[in-house]
Scaffold this motif. Structure first.
Motif, PDB file in Angstrom:
ATOM      1  N   LYS A 411     -45.317 -53.727  23.465  1.00  0.00           N
ATOM      2  CA  LYS A 411     -45.875 -53.417  22.152  1.00  0.00           C
ATOM      3  C   LYS A 411     -45.245 -52.144  21.599  1.00  0.00           C
ATOM      4  CE  LYS A 411     -50.238 -52.740  19.717  1.00  0.00           C
ATOM      5  NZ  LYS A 411     -51.712 -52.709  19.834  1.00  0.00           N
ATOM      6  N   LYS A 412     -45.153 -51.097  22.439  1.00  0.00           N
ATOM      7  CA  LYS A 412     -44.534 -49.846  22.006  1.00  0.00           C
ATOM      8  C   LYS A 412     -43.048 -50.047  21.725  1.00  0.00           C
ATOM      9  CE  LYS A 412     -47.732 -46.719  24.405  1.00  0.00           C
ATOM     10  NZ  LYS A 412     -47.833 -45.643  25.425  1.00  0.00           N
ATOM     11  N   THR A 413     -42.404 -50.888  22.547  1.00  0.00           N
ATOM     12  CA  THR A 413     -40.980 -51.159  22.338  1.00  0.00           C
ATOM     13  C   THR A 413     -40.748 -51.838  21.002  1.00  0.00           C
ATOM     14  OG1 THR A 413     -40.586 -51.362  24.716  1.00  0.00           O
ATOM     15  CG2 THR A 413     -38.973 -52.382  23.255  1.00  0.00           C
ATOM     16  N   ALA A 414     -41.591 -52.822  20.665  1.00  0.00           N
ATOM     17  CA  ALA A 414     -41.444 -53.514  19.380  1.00  0.00           C
ATOM     18  C   ALA A 414     -41.640 -52.551  18.218  1.00  0.00           C
ATOM     19  CB  ALA A 414     -42.442 -54.667  19.292  1.00  0.00           C
ATOM     20  N   MET A 415     -42.611 -51.635  18.335  1.00  0.00           N
ATOM     21  CA  MET A 415     -42.844 -50.658  17.278  1.00  0.00           C
ATOM     22  C   MET A 415     -41.654 -49.721  17.140  1.00  0.00           C
ATOM     23  SD  MET A 415     -46.868 -49.722  17.951  1.00  0.00           S
ATOM     24  CE  MET A 415     -46.846 -48.488  16.651  1.00  0.00           C
ATOM     25  N   GLU A 416     -41.072 -49.305  18.276  1.00  0.00           N
ATOM     26  CA  GLU A 416     -39.924 -48.403  18.233  1.00  0.00           C
ATOM     27  C   GLU A 416     -38.710 -49.064  17.594  1.00  0.00           C
ATOM     28  OE1 GLU A 416     -36.977 -46.673  21.608  1.00  0.00           O
ATOM     29  OE2 GLU A 416     -39.079 -46.049  21.779  1.00  0.00           O
ATOM     30  N   LEU A 417     -38.497 -50.357  17.890  1.00  0.00           N
ATOM     31  CA  LEU A 417     -37.358 -51.087  17.334  1.00  0.00           C
ATOM     32  C   LEU A 417     -37.643 -51.633  15.941  1.00  0.00           C
ATOM     33  CD1 LEU A 417     -36.263 -53.105  20.497  1.00  0.00           C
ATOM     34  CD2 LEU A 417     -35.244 -51.013  19.595  1.00  0.00           C
ATOM     35  N   ASP A 418     -38.893 -51.483  15.469  1.00  0.00           N
ATOM     36  CA  ASP A 418     -39.292 -51.955  14.142  1.00  0.00           C
ATOM     37  C   ASP A 418     -39.134 -53.456  14.005  1.00  0.00           C
ATOM     38  OD1 ASP A 418     -40.364 -51.714  11.685  1.00  0.00           O
ATOM     39  OD2 ASP A 418     -38.569 -50.986  10.681  1.00  0.00           O
ATOM     40  N   ILE A 419     -39.530 -54.193  15.055  1.00  0.00           N
ATOM     41  CA  ILE A 419     -39.540 -55.654  15.001  1.00  0.00           C
ATOM     42  C   ILE A 419     -40.891 -56.133  15.498  1.00  0.00           C
ATOM     43  CG2 ILE A 419     -37.041 -55.909  15.322  1.00  0.00           C
ATOM     44  CD1 ILE A 419     -37.521 -56.461  18.252  1.00  0.00           C
ATOM     45  N   SER A 420     -41.213 -57.398  15.226  1.00  0.00           N
ATOM     46  CA  SER A 420     -42.503 -57.931  15.677  1.00  0.00           C
ATOM     47  C   SER A 420     -42.475 -58.185  17.184  1.00  0.00           C
ATOM     48  CB  SER A 420     -42.823 -59.237  14.937  1.00  0.00           C
ATOM     49  OG  SER A 420     -41.923 -60.260  15.317  1.00  0.00           O
ATOM     50  N   GLU A 421     -43.669 -58.204  17.788  1.00  0.00           N
ATOM     51  CA  GLU A 421     -43.757 -58.454  19.228  1.00  0.00           C
ATOM     52  C   GLU A 421     -43.204 -59.836  19.567  1.00  0.00           C
ATOM     53  OE1 GLU A 421     -47.294 -57.285  21.469  1.00  0.00           O
ATOM     54  OE2 GLU A 421     -48.066 -56.398  19.615  1.00  0.00           O
ATOM     55  N   ARG A 422     -43.460 -60.808  18.695  1.00  0.00           N
ATOM     56  CA  ARG A 422     -42.982 -62.152  18.971  1.00  0.00           C
ATOM     57  C   ARG A 422     -41.461 -62.212  18.964  1.00  0.00           C
ATOM     58  NH1 ARG A 422     -41.680 -66.430  16.273  1.00  0.00           N
ATOM     59  NH2 ARG A 422     -42.159 -65.545  14.229  1.00  0.00           N
ATOM     60  N   THR A 423     -40.837 -61.479  18.034  1.00  0.00           N
ATOM     61  CA  THR A 423     -39.374 -61.412  18.008  1.00  0.00           C
ATOM     62  C   THR A 423     -38.844 -60.750  19.266  1.00  0.00           C
ATOM     63  OG1 THR A 423     -39.363 -61.303  15.595  1.00  0.00           O
ATOM     64  CG2 THR A 423     -37.383 -60.543  16.732  1.00  0.00           C
ATOM     65  N   LEU A 424     -39.520 -59.669  19.733  1.00  0.00           N
ATOM     66  CA  LEU A 424     -39.105 -58.997  20.965  1.00  0.00           C
ATOM     67  C   LEU A 424     -39.206 -59.935  22.158  1.00  0.00           C
ATOM     68  CD1 LEU A 424     -38.264 -56.470  22.519  1.00  0.00           C
ATOM     69  CD2 LEU A 424     -40.684 -55.848  22.676  1.00  0.00           C
ATOM     70  N   TYR A 425     -40.323 -60.706  22.262  1.00  0.00           N
ATOM     71  CA  TYR A 425     -40.483 -61.664  23.352  1.00  0.00           C
ATOM     72  C   TYR A 425     -39.322 -62.669  23.337  1.00  0.00           C
ATOM     73  CZ  TYR A 425     -45.177 -60.301  24.890  1.00  0.00           C
ATOM     74  OH  TYR A 425     -46.258 -59.641  25.424  1.00  0.00           O
ATOM     75  N   ARG A 426     -38.975 -63.142  22.125  1.00  0.00           N
ATOM     76  CA  ARG A 426     -37.907 -64.129  22.026  1.00  0.00           C
ATOM     77  C   ARG A 426     -36.552 -63.545  22.453  1.00  0.00           C
ATOM     78  NH1 ARG A 426     -38.617 -65.381  17.118  1.00  0.00           N
ATOM     79  NH2 ARG A 426     -36.923 -64.235  16.149  1.00  0.00           N
ATOM     80  N   LYS A 427     -36.288 -62.281  22.045  1.00  0.00           N
ATOM     81  CA  LYS A 427     -35.037 -61.650  22.430  1.00  0.00           C
ATOM     82  C   LYS A 427     -34.967 -61.435  23.934  1.00  0.00           C
ATOM     83  CE  LYS A 427     -33.218 -60.944  18.312  1.00  0.00           C
ATOM     84  NZ  LYS A 427     -31.951 -61.612  17.915  1.00  0.00           N
ATOM     85  N   ILE A 428     -36.081 -61.015  24.547  1.00  0.00           N
ATOM     86  CA  ILE A 428     -36.111 -60.806  25.997  1.00  0.00           C
ATOM     87  C   ILE A 428     -35.812 -62.125  26.718  1.00  0.00           C
ATOM     88  CG2 ILE A 428     -37.645 -60.309  27.928  1.00  0.00           C
ATOM     89  CD1 ILE A 428     -38.994 -58.200  26.189  1.00  0.00           C
ATOM     90  N   LYS A 429     -36.377 -63.219  26.215  1.00  0.00           N
ATOM     91  CA  LYS A 429     -36.137 -64.530  26.810  1.00  0.00           C
ATOM     92  C   LYS A 429     -34.689 -64.962  26.622  1.00  0.00           C
ATOM     93  CE  LYS A 429     -37.823 -69.306  26.733  1.00  0.00           C
ATOM     94  NZ  LYS A 429     -38.773 -70.254  26.100  1.00  0.00           N
ATOM     95  N   ASP A 430     -34.158 -64.753  25.390  1.00  0.00           N
ATOM     96  CA  ASP A 430     -32.773 -65.164  25.099  1.00  0.00           C
ATOM     97  C   ASP A 430     -31.764 -64.398  25.952  1.00  0.00           C
ATOM     98  OD1 ASP A 430     -33.762 -66.919  23.265  1.00  0.00           O
ATOM     99  OD2 ASP A 430     -33.339 -65.662  21.520  1.00  0.00           O
ATOM    100  N   TYR A 431     -32.035 -63.090  26.160  1.00  0.00           N
ATOM    101  CA  TYR A 431     -31.100 -62.257  26.900  1.00  0.00           C
ATOM    102  C   TYR A 431     -31.315 -62.301  28.419  1.00  0.00           C
ATOM    103  CZ  TYR A 431     -30.158 -60.220  22.295  1.00  0.00           C
ATOM    104  OH  TYR A 431     -29.834 -60.039  20.997  1.00  0.00           O
ATOM    105  N   GLY A 432     -32.355 -63.031  28.860  1.00  0.00           N
ATOM    106  CA  GLY A 432     -32.621 -63.153  30.285  1.00  0.00           C
ATOM    107  C   GLY A 432     -33.106 -61.859  30.917  1.00  0.00           C
ATOM    108  N   LEU A 433     -33.848 -61.051  30.144  1.00  0.00           N
ATOM    109  CA  LEU A 433     -34.350 -59.793  30.661  1.00  0.00           C
ATOM    110  C   LEU A 433     -35.701 -60.016  31.303  1.00  0.00           C
ATOM    111  CD1 LEU A 433     -33.506 -57.517  27.613  1.00  0.00           C
ATOM    112  CD2 LEU A 433     -32.122 -57.931  29.634  1.00  0.00           C
ATOM    113  N   ASP A 434     -35.915 -59.490  32.472  1.00  0.00           N
ATOM    114  CA  ASP A 434     -37.195 -59.605  33.172  1.00  0.00           C
ATOM    115  C   ASP A 434     -37.594 -58.216  33.637  1.00  0.00           C
ATOM    116  OD1 ASP A 434     -39.454 -60.488  34.371  1.00  0.00           O
ATOM    117  OD2 ASP A 434     -38.458 -61.376  36.112  1.00  0.00           O
ATOM    118  N   MET A 435     -38.214 -57.474  32.706  1.00  0.00           N
ATOM    119  CA  MET A 435     -38.499 -56.074  32.994  1.00  0.00           C
ATOM    120  C   MET A 435     -40.000 -55.843  33.001  1.00  0.00           C
ATOM    121  SD  MET A 435     -35.500 -54.309  30.697  1.00  0.00           S
ATOM    122  CE  MET A 435     -35.669 -52.784  31.567  1.00  0.00           C
TER     123      MET A 435
END
Length: 435
Positions: A411-435
């Protein structure tokens, strides 16, 4: 256009301004309110799009029924169908009870879908069915349910572009866009900016019992020249900051500039509303300001890292040497000897180093290199180049660093990047990030 009715609506909803485009938008909202037609409101972020759906609902035959405002961009993609359409108990992990969803609870009322352009394609298909037939199915259930809900939607993205890129269904767009209404950006509203400044100043004055701030003539001119990329939301925040922090009650241009208000031309941002009130097509303009700022930040960060790396190499290797420390040790120009080389196996032989870039050419040492100062070559460190990163790699890097800074808090990451949480979830999935 009924001026008297428009003024009454402005008074009721505390709408400030006399700009013709604003009056036109309010007039259309009043005219369409008694009907059952879907409405799509266009406008940049912060222009006050959320006021018009309330005007439409309160002047409709549904005014005594429920009204819900839903930010589609804030709903996680995994639960958005459940939020809108409801779910059956046990249909997924965490579904401990049956849930109606907004379409069930708001029956005979109005739903305001803000940021409708952020809906996933699967949810768009469900929404299209509701608009066409009034039917929907809860998650995990096979029973078809009926609802009588009026939809008012809003967006700050270029819908035509989203359709071309396959991110938004064209058939749903034409269903929502039956009555388009455009909310003008603040920079186009002229003297309305000054009126809004005064309103916010007096609101803060009454709330905190302080003297309201006032603008000098030069400050007023500067206020009108500024482009206001954040629109009314940005202006309200500015007045609140100045009212509380500034010791001066008479605001000069220098004070405004200290809060980021300049007379520099920042260019128009956001949607260019090409007659959205006159036809049934979405505006063609789009804002790349957020994307541009993000790239500038990334490039600035990369440039600083490259500079720090060069300084580190100079510091560790002395005067411009081509030999990596972890393979050859430090080179002493006075003794022309290596100090504390790192060796593996045979101490008189240094293992083969990895390839590196010298004068824009890839250099690959061959075989084991005897430990000798004659193997040391001097190169120009300034010619060492990093391979360019693609936009996708830059975005991935930025997300990784932001997640680390926020200790994995998405949630804080999405706010810092100025994108929605759903967009962040999608990017994490697309990039194969598991953090």
């Amino acid at each position: 256009m009924d001026e008297k009715t428009i003024q009454q609506v402005k008074q009721r909803y505390s709408i400030v301004g006399n700009y013709e485009g604003l009056n036109r938008s309010i007039d259309i909202a009043i005219q369409v309110a008694p009907t059952e037609l879907p409405v799509l409101i266009y406008g940049e972020s912060g222009v006050g799009k959320e006021i018009l759906p309330r005007v439409i609902h309160d002047n409709s035959t549904r005014k005594h029924n429920k009204y819900f405002a839903i930010n589609c961009g804030a709903l996680p993609e995994g639960t958005i169908d459940s939020e809108l359409f409801g779910h059956k108990k046990g249909s997924f992990t965490g579904a401990l009870d049956d849930r109606e969803g907004y379409f069930g609870v708001a029956n005979n009322g109005t739903l305001f879908l803000d940021e409708v352009g952020e809906l996933p394609l699967a949810t768009q298909a469900r929404l299209l069915r509701v608009l066409e037939t009034g039917e929907y199915i809860r998650v995990g259930e096979s029973e078809v349910r009926k609802t009588n809900v009026r939809i008012v939607a809003a967006t700050n993205v270029n819908m035509q572009k989203a359709i071309r890129e396959g991110k938004f269904r064209e058939d749903l767009y034409y269903r929502l866009n039956t009555i388009p209404i455009a909310m003008p950006p603040l920079r186009e509203r002229g003297r309305d900016i000054e009126l809004l400044f005064r309103k916010f100043a007096y609101d803060i004055s009454e709330k905190y019992h302080i003297e309201p701030v006032r603008l000098t003539e030069d400050a007023r001119v500067l206020l009108l020249k500024y482009k206001w990329p954040g629109n009314i939301r940005q202006l309200r925040n500015l007045v609140e900051q100045i009212s509380i922090i500034s010791k001066e009650r008479e605001i000069t241009p220098d004070i405004l500039k200290s809060y980021g208000v300049t007379d520099d031309s920042l260019g128009e941002t956001g949607l260019v509303l090409h007659g959205a009130n006159r036809d049934t097509h979405a505006p063609e303009g789009h804002s790349y300001e957020k994307e541009r700022d993000m790239l500038f930040q990334l490039l600035s960060s990369i440039g600083k890292e490259v500079k720090d790396l060069k300084e580190l190499v100079h510091s560790n290797l002395g005067t411009m040497q081509s030999v990596p420390q972890n393979h050859y040790g430090l080179y002493n120009e006075e003794t022309e000897e290596l100090e504390s080389p790192v060796t593996y196996g045979n101490p008189s032989v240094i293992q083969q180093p990895q390839p590196y870039i010298v004068n824009k050419q890839r250099y690959q040492p061959q075989g084991d290199i005897p430990y000798s100062s004659h193997n040391i070559q001097k190169v120009d460190i300034e010619t060492i180049e990093d391979p360019p990163m693609s936009n996708k790699e830059l975005m991935k890097k930025n997300i990784i660093e932001s997640l680390k800074r926020n200790k994995g808090n998405r949630k804080k990451t999405a706010m810092e990047l100025d994108i929605s949480e759903r967009t962040l979830y999608r990017k994490i999935k697309d990039y194969g990030l598991d953090m």
